[in-house]
Design an enzyme around this catalytic site. Sequence first.
Site, PDB file in Angstrom:
ATOM      1  N   TYR A 187      17.878  29.477   9.826  1.00 36.11           N
ATOM      2  CA  TYR A 187      16.723  30.244  10.307  1.00 36.11           C
ATOM      3  C   TYR A 187      16.610  30.177  11.826  1.00 36.11           C
ATOM      4  O   TYR A 187      16.818  29.123  12.422  1.00 36.11           O
ATOM      5  CB  TYR A 187      15.437  29.710   9.689  1.00 36.11           C
ATOM      6  CG  TYR A 187      15.287  30.055   8.229  1.00 36.11           C
ATOM      7  CD1 TYR A 187      15.214  31.384   7.814  1.00 36.11           C
ATOM      8  CD2 TYR A 187      15.224  29.053   7.274  1.00 36.11           C
ATOM      9  CE1 TYR A 187      15.079  31.699   6.463  1.00 36.11           C
ATOM     10  CE2 TYR A 187      15.075  29.363   5.931  1.00 36.11           C
ATOM     11  CZ  TYR A 187      15.009  30.684   5.526  1.00 36.11           C
ATOM     12  OH  TYR A 187      14.865  30.990   4.214  1.00 36.11           O
ATOM     13  N   MET A 225      13.767  24.551   3.554  1.00 36.42           N
ATOM     14  CA  MET A 225      12.972  23.906   2.505  1.00 36.42           C
ATOM     15  C   MET A 225      13.835  23.049   1.579  1.00 36.42           C
ATOM     16  O   MET A 225      13.468  21.934   1.216  1.00 36.42           O
ATOM     17  CB  MET A 225      12.226  24.973   1.690  1.00 36.42           C
ATOM     18  CG  MET A 225      11.329  24.381   0.616  1.00 36.42           C
ATOM     19  SD  MET A 225      10.540  25.640  -0.403  1.00 36.42           S
ATOM     20  CE  MET A 225       9.250  26.206   0.681  1.00 36.42           C
ATOM     21  N   ARG A 254     -10.932   0.058  14.265  1.00 34.35           N
ATOM     22  CA  ARG A 254     -10.743   0.858  13.067  1.00 34.35           C
ATOM     23  C   ARG A 254     -11.669   0.269  11.998  1.00 34.35           C
ATOM     24  O   ARG A 254     -12.720   0.818  11.733  1.00 34.35           O
ATOM     25  CB  ARG A 254      -9.261   0.826  12.663  1.00 34.35           C
ATOM     26  CG  ARG A 254      -8.848   1.914  11.712  1.00 34.35           C
ATOM     27  CD  ARG A 254      -7.346   1.908  11.468  1.00 34.35           C
ATOM     28  NE  ARG A 254      -6.852   0.648  10.918  1.00 34.35           N
ATOM     29  CZ  ARG A 254      -5.594   0.435  10.553  1.00 34.35           C
ATOM     30  NH1 ARG A 254      -4.684   1.391  10.681  1.00 34.35           N
ATOM     31  NH2 ARG A 254      -5.218  -0.727  10.056  1.00 34.35           N
ATOM     32  N   LYS A 280       0.853  -1.204   0.000  1.00 37.66           N
ATOM     33  CA  LYS A 280       0.000   0.000   0.000  1.00 37.66           C
ATOM     34  C   LYS A 280       0.882   1.244   0.000  1.00 37.66           C
ATOM     35  O   LYS A 280       2.091   1.155   0.251  1.00 37.66           O
ATOM     36  CB  LYS A 280      -0.917  -0.029   1.222  1.00 37.66           C
ATOM     37  CG  LYS A 280      -0.188   0.014   2.552  1.00 37.66           C
ATOM     38  CD  LYS A 280      -1.139  -0.298   3.693  1.00 37.66           C
ATOM     39  CE  LYS A 280      -0.419  -0.210   5.025  1.00 37.66           C
ATOM     40  NZ  LYS A 280      -1.250  -0.731   6.120  1.00 37.66           N
TER      41      LYS A 280
END
Length: 404
Positions: free
Chosen positions: A259, A337, A130, A35
């Site tokens: 940062y 990033m 679930r 999956k």
Amino acid sequence: MPRPIEAVVHPAALAHNLGVARAHAQGARVWAVVKANAYGHGIERAFEGLRGADGFALLDLAEASALRTLGWRGPVLLLEGCFEPRDLELCSRLNLWHVVHQSEQIDWLAAHKTQQPHRVFLKMNSGMNRLGFATASTRSAYARLAALPQVDEISLMTHFSDADGARGIAHQIALFDSTTADLPGERSLSNSAALLRHGADAGAGAVRNDWVRAGILSYGSAPDYPEHDSLHWGLQPTMTLRTRVIATQMLQPGDTVGYGSAYRAERSMRIGIAACGYADGYPRHAGSGAPVLVAQQHGAPVLVTQQHGAPVLVTQQHGAPVLVDGQRSTTVGRVSMDMLALDLSAPALMSSGIGSEVVLWGRAANGAVLTIDEVARAAATIGYELMCAVAPRVPIHADTAASA
Ligand SMILES: *Cc1c(COP(=O)(O)O)cnc(C)c1O
């Protein structure tokens, strides 16, 4: 030249790990759980390594079709079953087995016109809460399915909530077994953690375990890290996320990195800047750790934060582990990033610099391994999440070399 980041999938390691699953499965057949695009590895690449499985289990109908297109003619199981009635047409056409976990799915089957009766896995909720039929309705669901001409074989399954932890699986097995003991059909219970930690008791115990569902262990991550690591279970990394150093900086004591000036050098040091950031799927919080209270502020603090309004001294960030030219180092400062910073001050890294290999997890060129579990822990998450989150902008390809 493309940006130097890439993810490399190791099919030989997938095949090796599948062998570990088989060794614990005591003769049970093994579903390779693929999956989430094979836990981020890509169905095609994972198929290359896992084609020795007895079947493939997944959620997404498009991924099931992809497996058939790749030429897989063996069992394919939809772990969440059908999402709407017309999904059954694809099941008929591609011979997909599917989980039935709630009564609407039985209604859909009853209304489905097919020449080819289906094999279904009836899922009981034994405590995970679930998916699955409650204990009280499992037997009537079985009886309904057994009466349908659209169904030719019913297997039984359940899923464990605590196979990796202290609570264990015995209470769920007891409930499953007492509810279903006399119902005919094959059984599927174990995920990776149950297979590795309880393989012996599940096999010898009260319940037959005809199919095991091997997910994370196939991808080289220990389901019960840090209690056990992948080395303990004999698993090999199946994905390497790697990039290169694209710049270096010299820091003087007191200089900060990145940062928020979240890292402050206490001594002169050399750092490298690697082309990998959170937009590549690397966790932004890796190594940022919780600031630890050391003492009330006296003298020059390393980092200062506010606690109940009063300034307190906190320790440096710990950093997350990385391999630079196959040597262990750590990240420094915040992950941004597109980049992160690494400590290159260790004597072993003296000759490392621009162009040096940086392995974020997986196997370095010199054979050294950094497990995804270690990195996940440094980011307060699990290996599953990191491997699934590698960003689409990262090129991913299969390693053609044999596994180490
Ligand atoms: C994902 C999944 C598995 C595999 O779990 P791992 O912990 O990765 O081995 C097994 N069974 C079901 C129902 C699942 O959803």
